[in-house]
Design an enzyme around this catalytic site. Sequence first.
Site, short mmCIF file in Angstrom:
data_model
loop_
_atom_site.label_atom_id
_atom_site.label_comp_id
_atom_site.label_asym_id
_atom_site.label_seq_id
_atom_site.Cartn_x
_atom_site.Cartn_y
_atom_site.Cartn_z
N GLY A 139 0.83 -1.17 0.07
CA GLY A 139 0.08 0.07 0.13
C GLY A 139 0.80 1.49 -0.02
O GLY A 139 1.95 1.23 -0.72
N SER A 140 0.36 2.18 0.66
CA SER A 140 1.09 3.48 0.55
C SER A 140 2.39 3.77 1.28
O SER A 140 3.14 4.68 1.01
CB SER A 140 0.12 4.75 1.31
OG SER A 140 -1.09 4.81 0.46
N THR A 141 2.60 2.70 2.11
CA THR A 141 4.29 2.69 2.38
C THR A 141 5.19 2.76 1.56
O THR A 141 6.33 3.09 1.44
CB THR A 141 4.51 1.58 3.56
OG1 THR A 141 4.22 0.39 2.81
CG2 THR A 141 3.50 1.59 4.79
N PHE A 142 4.89 2.09 0.45
CA PHE A 142 5.60 2.23 -0.97
C PHE A 142 5.71 3.54 -1.48
O PHE A 142 6.69 3.49 -2.37
CB PHE A 142 5.09 1.05 -1.88
CG PHE A 142 6.00 0.88 -3.18
CD1 PHE A 142 6.94 -0.12 -2.94
CD2 PHE A 142 6.04 1.54 -4.19
CE1 PHE A 142 8.11 -0.27 -4.13
CE2 PHE A 142 6.86 1.28 -5.32
CZ PHE A 142 7.85 0.43 -5.13
N LYS A 143 5.14 4.41 -1.14
CA LYS A 143 5.03 5.75 -1.62
C LYS A 143 6.42 6.28 -1.29
O LYS A 143 6.92 7.23 -1.89
CB LYS A 143 4.02 6.59 -1.18
CG LYS A 143 2.65 6.18 -1.83
CD LYS A 143 1.51 7.10 -1.18
CE LYS A 143 0.19 6.68 -1.91
NZ LYS A 143 -0.94 7.23 -1.08
#
Length: 485
Positions: A216-220
């Site tokens: 999810g958004s941790t990959f941002k």
Amino acid sequence: MNTTARRLASIVMVMFLALLVSTTWIQFFAADSLNSDPRNARTLYEQFGTDRGPIVVGGEAVADSVPVDDEWNYQREYTQGRLYAPLTGYYSLVSGTSGIERAENDFLAGSADALWVDRLRNLLTGTDPQGSAVELTVDPAAQQAAWDALGDQRGAVVALEPSTGRILALVSKPTFDPNDLATHSTKDANDAYLELSNAEDKPLNSRATAEIYPPGSTFKLVTAAAALESGEYTADTVVDAPDTYTPPGTDRSINNYGGTSCSSSGEQSLADALRISCNTAFAELGVTLGDEALQEQAEAFGFGSGMTVPFGTAASVFPAPPIDPAFVAQSAIGQWDVAATPLQIAMVSAAIANDGEVMEPYSVDRVRDQNLDVVSETRSNSLGRAVSTDTADQLTDMMVGVVEGGSGTAAQISGVSVAGKTGTAQTTSDAPPHTWFTGFAPADDPQVAVAVFVENGGSIGTSEATGGQVSAPIARVVMEAVLNG
């Protein structure tokens, strides 16, 4: 000597030579395969009849061998077995070994090459052989805090020391009790193993290291790092942040969480896009950067490579280019075929905390022989630089913004600056999302980096669950335990 005598002598010599060759082959060349043959009961008696060394955390044995009154002489005993099972693994007559029990077997069994002096001493003195003690890097307070904070939720917590890669905590739930597999009742041990192996929630598989999930958004953080590393962006660069974004080549649009708007103007700084975790901004940014830039950055953080810590871990995945732009957009926000272990996500934060340098994670601190002399000690090892120091500094400031006034406020620690990033990963249409948080503290002098993963919304268990609600509070507790230790 007549002909008959010569022939007889020749036959005897050939027989002696054959016996010599056969004995030599068995004793030297075939010894390893014979010893490892599961049908060799003598090997089992030798292994389980030895005083196997302890696995030690914080000066206390969490796995040890205790004398028993049966044909095996010793039985493995695990104190707080469920708490440390993802690390210790098990040592079983029926199902073999796993975890530290397998990876450090030679030292624990006393058979490692480095222990030849001990074996010689035991031989000369007639002393029973004894295994070495394996001391782990784990902080018992952090481990307990992670266990308690995760509660009955399925998921995992990993905490690392950013400057070294030392694993300070590693918790996975649901877990198992290694004592059930260590019993000398082969029926009970086999029944326990079959039950655990067939369980739908896979308690034998560590969710921290052996399973991969959409981050999810941790990959941002990876997407933002690629942008900053390109030299075309800074934290203050204004990027598009529309209410919806439709990638090239598809009519399926990407929305922000809950259908919200990231900015009334349709654009915002890269730092603000990370602070509120704007999907459309990062999806479009990912397409602009391209699949190769994202893959290269992900691999710089460790994606694509399994590790030994010292037991093996699953490799995190970023799909190989070429990728259709629609899927690049999804990948940039940690969806589609992107998948990672919680250990890998902790490594991303740890690398940012460590001025951009990725340190190899490890869980064994040192090994001591039966005289308590250190015979092996793990040295920290750099896996290379993921980002420049300047990029790491900018990412740190951006992550501080996430915790101070963005999606990660539940990770705030009084009097301590915390850097972090939330994540909410969609799975299937009929299941609640996975929730994530990763970060480090103190932001200006990092001592601990964490990743918290909770399956399917955890205790909330609905589509409304977010990383900020579910995972960030757990991370805060674990970071506090390390900082207060």
